[in-house]
Design an enzyme around this catalytic site. Structure first.
Site, PDB file in Angstrom:
ATOM      1  N   ASN A   1     -12.109 -12.061  -4.191  1.00  0.00           N
ATOM      2  CA  ASN A   1     -12.429 -11.377  -2.946  1.00  0.00           C
ATOM      3  C   ASN A   1     -11.250 -10.776  -2.187  1.00  0.00           C
ATOM      4  O   ASN A   1     -11.427  -9.805  -1.462  1.00  0.00           O
ATOM      5  CB  ASN A   1     -13.161 -12.351  -2.003  1.00  0.00           C
ATOM      6  CG  ASN A   1     -14.476 -12.818  -2.571  1.00  0.00           C
ATOM      7  OD1 ASN A   1     -15.236 -12.023  -3.104  1.00  0.00           O
ATOM      8  ND2 ASN A   1     -14.738 -14.097  -2.496  1.00  0.00           N
ATOM      9  N   TYR A   2     -10.069 -11.365  -2.314  1.00  0.00           N
ATOM     10  CA  TYR A   2      -8.986 -10.973  -1.413  1.00  0.00           C
ATOM     11  C   TYR A   2      -7.780 -10.347  -2.094  1.00  0.00           C
ATOM     12  O   TYR A   2      -7.096  -9.527  -1.506  1.00  0.00           O
ATOM     13  CB  TYR A   2      -8.521 -12.189  -0.601  1.00  0.00           C
ATOM     14  CG  TYR A   2      -9.603 -12.782   0.261  1.00  0.00           C
ATOM     15  CD1 TYR A   2     -10.275 -12.001   1.183  1.00  0.00           C
ATOM     16  CD2 TYR A   2      -9.973 -14.115   0.139  1.00  0.00           C
ATOM     17  CE1 TYR A   2     -11.278 -12.530   1.974  1.00  0.00           C
ATOM     18  CE2 TYR A   2     -10.973 -14.657   0.918  1.00  0.00           C
ATOM     19  CZ  TYR A   2     -11.620 -13.858   1.842  1.00  0.00           C
ATOM     20  OH  TYR A   2     -12.605 -14.379   2.618  1.00  0.00           O
ATOM     21  N   ILE A   3      -7.469 -10.746  -3.312  1.00  0.00           N
ATOM     22  CA  ILE A   3      -6.288 -10.212  -4.000  1.00  0.00           C
ATOM     23  C   ILE A   3      -6.693  -9.023  -4.850  1.00  0.00           C
ATOM     24  O   ILE A   3      -7.592  -9.118  -5.683  1.00  0.00           O
ATOM     25  CB  ILE A   3      -5.625 -11.305  -4.868  1.00  0.00           C
ATOM     26  CG1 ILE A   3      -5.104 -12.436  -3.977  1.00  0.00           C
ATOM     27  CG2 ILE A   3      -4.493 -10.726  -5.694  1.00  0.00           C
ATOM     28  CD1 ILE A   3      -4.585 -13.638  -4.739  1.00  0.00           C
TER      29      ILE A   3
ATOM     30  N   ARG B   1      -7.811  -9.692   6.234  1.00  0.00           N
ATOM     31  CA  ARG B   1      -7.857 -10.783   5.249  1.00  0.00           C
ATOM     32  C   ARG B   1      -7.464 -10.262   3.870  1.00  0.00           C
ATOM     33  O   ARG B   1      -6.665 -10.877   3.163  1.00  0.00           O
ATOM     34  CB  ARG B   1      -9.263 -11.381   5.196  1.00  0.00           C
ATOM     35  CG  ARG B   1      -9.697 -12.052   6.477  1.00  0.00           C
ATOM     36  CD  ARG B   1     -11.196 -12.352   6.475  1.00  0.00           C
ATOM     37  NE  ARG B   1     -11.566 -13.353   5.512  1.00  0.00           N
ATOM     38  CZ  ARG B   1     -11.516 -14.659   5.749  1.00  0.00           C
ATOM     39  NH1 ARG B   1     -11.106 -15.111   6.910  1.00  0.00           N
ATOM     40  NH2 ARG B   1     -11.896 -15.515   4.830  1.00  0.00           N
TER      41      ARG B   1
ATOM     42  N   SER C   1      -3.430  -9.659  -0.413  1.00  0.00           N
ATOM     43  CA  SER C   1      -2.903  -8.780  -1.464  1.00  0.00           C
ATOM     44  C   SER C   1      -1.417  -8.485  -1.258  1.00  0.00           C
ATOM     45  O   SER C   1      -0.627  -8.487  -2.216  1.00  0.00           O
ATOM     46  CB  SER C   1      -3.696  -7.464  -1.501  1.00  0.00           C
ATOM     47  OG  SER C   1      -5.025  -7.690  -1.896  1.00  0.00           O
TER      48      SER C   1
END
Length: 907
Positions: free
Chosen positions: A862-864, A651, A656
C-alpha cells in the site's frame, strides 16, 4: 499561507469559549511545564500502535496526573440520519454520548477492559537496519536519522524546482526566438508545444501539475521531441500497430498483454470504457437443511425451526470454534436480536410434539449438535481421496469460468470479486458495534448490472430478475447491490492485475512523487504556523504536523446511526489524547475499521504546547481537540500547494521516500540472496518505525519462532551425525581435525536429541503412509486393485530400522556411515551444504524476529512504490519472486514492466 476560512463568525459553542485569536499571554501560559524532565527528540514513537489488546494506562510514568477515563473511546455514537452535520455549522458538531456504568462490557472504556496486558513493544525493543554499540539511545538515533531524511527531502524539492525554472526559462527563450519568424496569427499554436520544458527524471518526462493524474506513458508522448526522433517513433509505432492487426484473435491463442502504460492517452479520462461485456455475478448456493437428528437445543430440549430460522441458527452454530466472536457479548446480543426477529416472522420455535417454545434467553441456547455436524462434514472433506478433491475442484472451476473474465473494450480482463457474498453473521473488525448481526442472502432483485449497450444482458437465475440494468461508461464496476448490515454498497470490480486497477495504483504513487516538489514548502509553512496567532491556522498546522510525522489518518466524523465512533486526526476528541510533560503525547482511539490505535510519541515542544492549549478548560470529554478544523478544510488547504493533494498522500510519500533513501545507502556486496533479502526487509522495517506503521506481535509468533529454532537445531544435529560418520570412515580424523571439531553443540542435550529422533521416526512413518495411499489412489484410478495392508507394514520396516539405529547410536556414541561408498570428501561436502542451510534459516529467524512488530506486507502493498522494489531486485540481482508473490507480481505488473532492467530508477 493564509487561512482558508475565517473564524470570526464561528460561534463560541463550537469552541467552548476559546477565542479565535491567541494572545501572547495565553501562549506563554502553555510554556509552563509540570516536569523537569528533559524533552526527548521529536518525530519517533516511544511505543508503537495500532494494537488490539486493551491496557491500563490510568497511571502514567514520570509522576504525571492520572488520565481521565476515555468513556467514548469504546462506545458507539448513536446518531440518526437526520443528524448529519453536512449542512450544519462547525459549532454544531455533536459531542460523544456517555453511557451509564453497569452496561455491557463493550461499553467500558478501552483501558478498563483488561488489566495486566503488556504494552506494545517500545522502540528500544525493535531491531533496525544498523546495530550500534554506542551508548546513544535508539530513539535519539532514529529521530536524528528521520531528521536527516527530511533534510534530504527539502534539498531534493529545491533542486527539482530550481531545475524546472532553468528549463522553463530556456524553453521560453527558444519559443520566443522561434515565434519571431512566425506569422502573428500563429504564436498560440507554437506556444502549445512548450511542453518540452517539462522536467525529465528517472527516464520519465514530467508534465505540468494540472496533468498529474495522467498515466506516465501518456505524459511522455505529449512532450515535444526532435523531428528525427518523432519520425522514428512514428515508424516504430506504425510497425507495432501493423503487427497487432496481423495477429488473429483466437481463444486458443494467448492474448497479447495490454500495456496501458505505453498506450496513447485518452482524450476524455472520465470515459472508462467503450464496450463492456460480462456474465453477471455468481450467487451463493441455496441452504441445505440439517438432518432430522441434528437440532438446536433450548433449555436442554431439542426444538424444531422453520428452514429460514434454522439457517440463521447454523450461522452461529457452525462457528463455535471462533471463540473471539461467539464469546463476545456484543456479538451474542446482536445475533440473538436478529434470531428472535426471524423466529417471530417464521412462526417461532416448537418442541418435538409441535407445541410452541418461547425462546427468551440466549444462555439457554445450545448449538453443540449443529457445530459437531458441520465439523464432521469438514473433517470428511479433508479425508477424501485426492482424486475426489481434484474432481470437485474441476467442477467448481467449470461453474466459475463464465464469471471470471469480462470483455473490456475488446480486451479480456479478469474480474475480481464476481461471487456474491453468502449469508452469515457480520464480524467486522476491531470493536464494531454491529458484530454478530445477520447478513441476509442477496437476491437478484437487489442487484444492478452495468454493461455495454450492445452487449447481451446476463440472464438472472430462473424465476428472478435484476433490480436494474444500466450502461454507465464512466463507472468501473460491473454489478452493485446494497448489503443490509451497514447499508454499504458492494461492487463487482476488475481484478487487482487489471489495467483499471493498475492505473489507479500508478496515479497514487505518481501523486506521492509529485509531492516531492512541494514537501519543503509545506513543512516550512506548517512549522511557522504552529505559532500563529489565529487559532484556526494553529490547529491546522498542528494537525498537518501529526499527519506528516506520525502517519495519522485525517479522519471524518460519522453521521450514520449506529456507526462505530472511529476517528482520525481532525476528529480527535479530548479523551483520545493524553499529554505527559515535557513532550510526550499518548494517542488512544478507535481508528479505521474500529481497530484500536495506541501510540506514545515524542513531539516538538511547540506542538505539545498547542495540544495543551487545545485541551484547555472548559473543554472536557467528548469535545473536539481540533474544533476549528475539518478534513475538507484541511484538504482544500493542501490542494493550494498541489492539485489533488490530500492528507492521505503523505502516508504514501513518507513511506516511499524513506524507503528510497534507505535503499540508496545499501552496498551490493557479494553476499547471499538470503542476506540481500534481509537487507531489503531491514529497510522496510525501518520505514515502518520511522513512519510509525507498526503492529502488535502476532499470537502465533512465539510458536513459529520455536518451530524455526527446532529446525535449526535439527540441522545442527544432522551436521554432528555427519561428522561422526566421517570418524566411522576414518578414525584418524579426530587427531587431525581435533576433538573440538566433533563435539556436540551445547544447546543439543540428550533429552532434546531423543525427542528429535522420535520426531524423525514419526515423520518417516507419516511419509511412508502418505506415499502408500497415493500409490493406491493411482492404481484405483488406472483400473487396478489397491495394494494390501501387508505392503504398508513391509514399507513401515524402514521407520522401525531407523528407530533401532538411533537407539544403538545413543548407546554406543558412534554413527555408522550412510549412503553408497561414503568418503570423507563426500561427507565434508554434505556438511558444507548443511552449513548453508543453517545460515539461511538463521537469517530467516533474525528476519522474522525483527518483523514481529511490523506488517511488512501492508507497507509493501500500500505505501512503498513497487518500482523501488523492482529497481532493488535489478541492482542486487535478486529474483523479484523473492519480494512479490504471484498475486503481487500480477498486481504490480505495470511497475515490473515499466522499470524493466533499470537498476537506477528513483522515487
Amino acid at each position: 499561507m493564509a487561512s482558508d476560512s475565517s473564524d470570526d463568525d464561528m460561534p463560541l459553542a463550537r469552541t467552548n469559549g476559546h477565542s479565535p485569536n491567541i494572545s501572547p499571554q495565553a501562549d506563554r501560559e502553555m510554556d509552563k511545564s509540570d516536569s523537569k524532565a528533559r524533552p526527548l527528540p521529536p518525530g519517533v514513537s516511544v511505543r508503537h500502535g495500532p494494537v488490539d489488546e486493551a491496557m491500563d494506562i490510568d497511571s502514567t510514568p514520570g509522576g504525571a496526573a492520572k488520565r481521565k477515563s476515555r468513556s467514548s473511546t469504546g462506545k458507539v455514537n448513536y446518531r440518526a440520519e437526520s443528524d448529519s452535520d453536512d449542512g450544519a455549522p462547525l459549532a454544531k458538531r455533536q459531542k460523544s454520548k456517555h453511557k451509564k456504568a453497569g452496561s455491557d462490557s463493550d461499553d467500558e472504556p478501552i483501558a478498563k477492559k483488561k488489566n495486566g496486558v503488556k504494552l506494545p513493544p517500545s522502540i528500544n525493543e525493535t531491531a533496525t537496519v544498523e546495530s550500534s554499540d554506542d551508548e546513544q539511545p535508539l530513539g535519539t538515533k532514529l529521530a536524528q536519522r528521520k531528521a536527516n531524511i527530511e533534510k534530504a527531502a527539502a534539498k531534493e524539492a529545491k533542486a527539482i524546482r530550481s531545475d524546472a525554472k532553468v528549463k522553463n526559462a530556456a524553453a521560453k527563450k527558444v519559443t520566443k526566438e522561434e515565434s519571431d519568424d512566425e506569422p502573428l496569427s500563429k504564436p498560440k499554436k507554437r506556444q502549445s508545444n512548450g511542453v518540452s520544458s517539462a522536467k525529465k527524471a528517472n527516464g520519465v518526462k514530467k508534465e505540468p501539475e494540472s496533468d498529474s493524474d495522467v498515466p506516465i506513458a501518456k505524459k511522455a508522448k505529449k512532450a515535444a521531441t526532435p523531428a528525427k526522433t518523432t519520425k522514428a517513433a512514428a515508424v516504430k509505432k506504425e510497425a507495432k500497430f501493423e503487427k497487432e492487426e496481423s495477429k488473429e484473435n483466437s481463444d486458443d491463442e494467448e492474448e497479447e498483454e495490454y500495456r496501458w502504460w505505453d498506450a496513447p492517452k485518452k482524450e476524455d479520462d472520465t470515459i472508462k470504457w467503450t464496450t463492456l461485456e460480462h456474465n453477471g455475478v455468481l450467487f451463493a448456493p441455496p441452504y441445505e437443511p440439517l438432518p432430522k437428528d441434528v437440532k438446536l437445543y433450548y433449555d436442554g430440549k431439542p426444538v424444531q425451526l422453520h428452514v429460514d430460522a434454522e439457517e440463521v441458527a447454523t450461522f452461529f452454530g457452525s462457528m463455535l470454534h471462533s471463540t473471539q466472536n461467539v464469546e463476545n457479548p456484543v456479538f451474542q446480543k446482536n445475533f440473538f436480536h436478529d434470531f428472535k426477529d426471524i423466529l417471530q416472522k417464521t412462526g417461532g420455535a416448537k418442541d418435538l410434539n409441535g407445541d410452541p417454545v418461547e425462546i427468551k434467553e440466549f444462555k439457554k441456547l445450545d448449538f453443540t449438535k449443529i457445530f459437531q455436524h458441520y465439523r464432521a462434514i469438514s473433517e470428511a472433506k479433508k479425508a477424501r481421496p485426492a482424486a475426489e478433491k481434484k474432481a470437485e475442484k474441476a467442477e467448481k472451476e467449470k461453474l466459475e469460468a463464465p464469471y471470471m473474465y469480462c470483455k473490456w473494450d475488446g480486451r479480456k480482463e479478469k474480474v475480481g470479486n464476481f461471487r456474491v457474498e453468502p449469508p452469515g453473521l457480520f464480524r467486522g473488525r476491531g470493536e464494531h458495534p454491529k458484530t454478530g448481526m445477520v447478513k441476509k442472502r442477496v437476491m437478484p432483485e437487489q442487484v444492478t448490472i452495468n454493461i455495454g449497450k450492445e452487449a447481451k444482458v446476463p440472464d438472472p437465475p430462473p424465476g428472478h430478475k435484476w433490480k436494474a440494468v444500466q450502461h454507465d461508461n464512466k463507472a468501473t464496476w460491473l454489478a452493485m447491490w446494497q448489503e443490509n448490515v451497514n447499508g454499504n454498497y458492494k461492487y463487482v470490480m476488475l481484478a487487482a492485475n487489471s489495467a483499471i486497477k493498475g492505473q489507479a495504483d500508478y496515479k497514487k504513487f505518481e501523486k506521492a512523487r509529485e509531492l516531492k516538489k512541494h514537501i519543503d514548502r509545506i513543512r516550512a509553512d506548517y512549522t511557522r504556523e504552529l505559532k500563529s496567532e489565529v487559532m484556526a491556522d494553529r490547529q491546522r498546522a498542528t494537525a498537518m504536523y501529526l499527519i506528516d510525522k506520525f502517519a495519522l489518518r485525517a479522519g471524518n466524523e460519522k453521521d450514520t446511526e449506529n456507526e462505530a465512533e472511529t476517528v482520525g486526526c481532525c476528529s480527535l476528541k479530548y479523551e483520545h489524547v493524553t499529554l505527559r510533560e515535557p513532550n510526550t503525547v499518548i494517542f488512544d482511539f478507535l481508528g479505521k475499521d474500529s481497530i484500536r490505535f495506541y501510540n506514545e510519541v515524542q513531539v516538538d515542544r511547540q506542538v505539545f504546547k498547542n495540544l495543551k492549549m487545545f485541551k484547555k478548560p472548559p473543554k472536557e470529554d467528548g469535545d473536539d481537540i481540533f474544533d476549528r478544523l475539518t478534513t475538507s478544510q484541511l484538504n482544500k488547504h493542501l490542494s493550494s500547494y498541489m492539485p489533488g493533494l490530500t492528507a492521505k498522500v503523505f502516508r504514501t510519500y513518507n513511506a516511499s521516500w524513506t524507503m528510497s533513501q534507505l535503499l540508496k545507502k545499501l552496498k551490493n556486496d557479494n553476499t547471499s540472496i538470503q542476506e540481500k533479502i534481509k537487507l531489503y526487509n531491514d529497510c522496510n522495517r525501518e520505514v515502518a518505525i520511522l513512519c510509525n506503521h507498526k503492529r502488535t506481535v502476532g499470537a502465533a509468533h512465539e510458536a513459529q519462532m520455536e518451530k524455526l529454532g527446532d529446525r535449526i537445531k535439527g540441522l545442527r544435529y544432522q551436521k554432528w551425525r555427519t561428522k561422526m560418520m566421517m570418524l566411522d570412515v576414518d578414525p584418524k580424523l579426530k587427531k587431525k581435525k581435533g576433538a573440538e571439531f566433533f563435539e556436540l553443540d551445547k544447546d543439543l542435550d540428550q533429552a532434546w536429541i531423543e525427542q528429535h529422533q522420535q520426531f524423525l521416526v514419526e515423520e518417516q512413518k507419516a511419509k511412508i503412509k502418505k506415499k502408500f495411499e497415493k500409490d493406491n489412489e493411482k492404481l484405483v484410478a488406472e483400473g487396478g486393485n489397491p495394494m494390501p495392508e501387508k505392503e504398508l507394514k513391509e514399507r513401515m520396516k524402514a521407520a522401525t530400522e531407523l528407530e533401532a539405529k538411533f537407539k544403538k547410536e545413543n548407546k554406543t556414541g558412534k554413527v555408522e556411515a550412510e549412503g553408497k561408498s561414503p568418503t570423507v570428501e563426500k561427507l565434508m561436502a554434505a556438511i558444507d551444504k548443511l552449513d548453508e542451510r543453517i545460515k539461511t534459516l538463521e537469517l530467516q529467524c533474525a528476519d522474522r524476529e525483527g518483523n514481529k512488530e511490523v506488517a511488512l506486507g501492508t507497507s509493501k502493498i500500500n505505501y512503498i512504490d513497487p518500482r523501488l522494489t523492482v529497481a532493488f531486485s535489478n541492482r542486487f540481482k535478486v529474483p523479484i519472486e523473492k519480494f512479490f508473490s504471484k498475486t503481487l507480481r500480477d498486481k504490480f505488473n505495470w511497475a515490473i514492466q515499466s522499470v524493466g532492467n533499470d537498476d537506477s530508477w528513483e522515487f
